[in-house]
Design a protein around this motif. Structure first.
Motif, short mmCIF file in Angstrom:
data_model
loop_
_atom_site.label_atom_id
_atom_site.label_comp_id
_atom_site.label_asym_id
_atom_site.label_seq_id
_atom_site.Cartn_x
_atom_site.Cartn_y
_atom_site.Cartn_z
N PRO A 130 25.94 47.58 25.64
CA PRO A 130 26.83 48.57 25.00
C PRO A 130 28.19 48.58 25.68
O PRO A 130 28.42 47.87 26.68
CB PRO A 130 26.08 49.88 25.23
N VAL A 131 29.09 49.38 25.16
CA VAL A 131 30.39 49.60 25.79
C VAL A 131 30.29 50.88 26.61
O VAL A 131 30.24 51.98 26.06
CB VAL A 131 31.52 49.72 24.75
N ASP A 132 30.20 50.73 27.93
CA ASP A 132 30.14 51.89 28.82
C ASP A 132 31.55 52.24 29.29
O ASP A 132 32.36 51.37 29.61
CB ASP A 132 29.26 51.58 30.03
N LEU A 133 31.81 53.53 29.35
CA LEU A 133 33.12 54.03 29.71
C LEU A 133 33.03 55.03 30.85
O LEU A 133 32.02 55.70 31.03
CB LEU A 133 33.78 54.72 28.51
N ARG A 134 34.11 55.12 31.61
CA ARG A 134 34.25 56.16 32.63
C ARG A 134 35.49 56.98 32.28
O ARG A 134 36.60 56.45 32.18
CB ARG A 134 34.41 55.55 34.02
N ALA A 159 28.60 62.27 35.25
CA ALA A 159 29.38 63.32 34.59
C ALA A 159 30.54 62.75 33.81
O ALA A 159 30.93 63.30 32.77
CB ALA A 159 29.88 64.32 35.64
N GLN A 160 31.10 61.65 34.28
CA GLN A 160 32.25 61.04 33.61
C GLN A 160 31.85 59.86 32.72
O GLN A 160 32.71 59.21 32.13
CB GLN A 160 33.26 60.55 34.66
N GLY A 161 30.57 59.54 32.64
CA GLY A 161 30.12 58.36 31.91
C GLY A 161 29.89 58.63 30.43
O GLY A 161 29.31 59.65 30.06
N ARG A 162 30.33 57.70 29.60
CA ARG A 162 30.12 57.77 28.16
C ARG A 162 29.77 56.39 27.63
O ARG A 162 30.17 55.37 28.21
CB ARG A 162 31.38 58.30 27.44
N ARG A 163 29.03 56.34 26.53
CA ARG A 163 28.54 55.06 25.99
C ARG A 163 28.81 54.97 24.50
O ARG A 163 28.59 55.91 23.74
CB ARG A 163 27.05 54.92 26.28
N GLU A 182 38.29 54.15 31.27
CA GLU A 182 38.21 52.76 31.70
C GLU A 182 36.86 52.21 31.23
O GLU A 182 35.85 52.93 31.22
CB GLU A 182 38.27 52.64 33.22
N VAL A 183 36.85 50.96 30.83
CA VAL A 183 35.59 50.30 30.51
C VAL A 183 34.90 49.96 31.82
O VAL A 183 35.45 49.24 32.66
CB VAL A 183 35.83 49.03 29.68
N GLN A 184 33.71 50.49 32.02
CA GLN A 184 32.98 50.26 33.27
C GLN A 184 31.49 50.49 33.05
O GLN A 184 31.07 51.57 32.63
CB GLN A 184 33.49 51.18 34.39
N ASP A 185 30.70 49.47 33.32
CA ASP A 185 29.26 49.58 33.15
C ASP A 185 28.70 50.74 33.97
O ASP A 185 29.20 51.05 35.06
CB ASP A 185 28.60 48.26 33.58
#
Length: 391
Positions: A130-134, A159-163, A182-185
């Protein structure tokens, strides 16, 4: 392009990718972009279809095939609709001959299989990521992000992670353009969380590359303190500047190191760092969901060199720490030689150092650290351990 011509294009691209993997050349994405830059006649549907054929063939074959046709014939053995396109028409591949050898299916190269950490679920290594975001706390809050992308799912424990789903064009979204995300696994985000960075600390990201984890550390530090991004490759480190500007993390300092002579530039930091993150060069076995052709690049000899380099970096990084500082060792690798065994070997070499337990809602305890795997944790594969001097 006709459907059969797309198969031929995929074969040509696979030829280039196989040669590049053998010779240490550019990655598949780079080669695909170059291929279509020279073929303006290929429309967007053609490019998507060819790319899909290429990556389906790559994901299917653990061992590097002899050539692109062998890779595609292997895929055609599983899919009659693909086999029918080997029809010998104009711009199409020749028909598949009776008994023609195709690439054998598999997830892990045979020589590497016994080296993977025992809990790794091999079939999950090649799933679509998936596209993981911070969410960047230097620019806003999760609520600010939700206003721009309300359909993103939260990531448990971050807390800051979104997918978002695989392939989501995040760079076209205002949240990315404004530096809000930012894109970040997720696994990479958990590594930064394990560092425990706080405002006012002195933190060194020893193998910073383009700075993904550096930017996450900057957000954890709220822009306060000393954060040094160090690397031996100038081109990678140069990419951090524009990213830091967009993210509002302009307090980051960069430090270009001379490989094999790193201590010259690091001498002034000895005994000063609260945290040193060593995200070491590795086999990348944990990132196969994103880079499946990496399986075709790895050899036993290259793994030997990587393991030796990881140990060397750990040894020159350790003296930078203050007496109560933390050395966070991490690799996006799933071999025990690069993970559990590497951390154990460091502790054996450095008397008085101990493993500091990591309290996170993910991963499995593995030796001195934690192992994250795609099958168990839904992230890329990582091993990481907190190492510090005993009291």
């Amino acid at each position: 392009m006709t459907p059969s011509a797309r198969i031929q294009a995929a074969i040509e691209l696979l030829d280039a990718i196989i040669a590049s993997a053998r010779d240490g050349g550019p990655a598949a994405d780079t080669l695909i972009a170059r291929y279509f830059k020279d073929r303006r006649y290929a429309g967007s549907r053609d490019r998507r279809a060819v790319r899909d054929h290429v990556y389906r063939a790559i994901r299917r074959a653990a061992e590097r095939p002899d050539d692109g046709r062998m890779a595609m014939v292997g895929l055609a053995r599983d899919l009659p609709e693909i086999a029918a396109l080997f029809d010998g028409s104009a711009h199409a591949p020749a028909p598949i001959a009776p008994g023609e050898q195709g690439a054998a299916p598999g997830a892990v190269p045979g020589w590497l299989m016994p080296l993977l950490a025992a809990p790794v679920e091999q079939d999950a290594l090649l799933g679509r990521a998936p596209v993981d975001l911070r969410v960047n706390a230097l620019k806003g809050t999760p609520a600010d992000f939700a206003a721009l992308l309300p359909d993103a799912d939260p990531i448990a424990g971050l807390a800051q992670g979104r997918r978002l789903p695989e392939g989501f064009p995040i760079e076209q979204n205002p949240a990315w353009k404004q530096g809000l995300v930012e894109v970040q696994d997720a696994g990479s985000q958990f590594i930064v969380q394990a560092c425990g960075a706080q405002p006012g600390m002195t933190v060194v990201d020893m193998c910073a590359g383009a700075g993904g984890k550096t930017l996450a550390l900057a957000a954890a530090m709220a822009g306060k303190g000393m954060l040094i991004a160090a690397d031996t490759i100038r081109s990678r480190l140069a990419r951090l500047g524009p990213r830091a500007e967009r993210a509002g993390a302009t307090f980051i300092e960069t430090l270009l190191l001379d490989q094999s002579h790193e201590t010259r530039a690091l001498d002034s930091l000895k005994g000063q760092a609260d945290i040193v993150l060593v995200d070491a060069p590795c086999s990348g076995t944990g990132t196969w969901r994103r880079n499946p052709e990496a399986r075709w690049r790895l050899t036993p000899e290259r793994l030997d060199r990587l393991v030796a380099e990881q140990a060397r970096i750990l040894d020159f990084a350790a003296p930078l720490l203050a007496p109560d500082g933390v050395l966070l060792y991490a690799t996006c690798a799933l071999t025990d030689r690069e993970g559990r065994d590497q951390a154990d070997a460091f502790l054996a070499r450095h008397a008085g150092w101990v493993a500091d337990p990591i309290d996170l809602p993910v991963g499995r305890r593995h030796g001195a650290g934690l192992l994250l795997t795609p099958g168990h944790d839904g992230s890329d594969g990582f091993y990481f351990a907190r190492l510090k001097r005993g009291t």
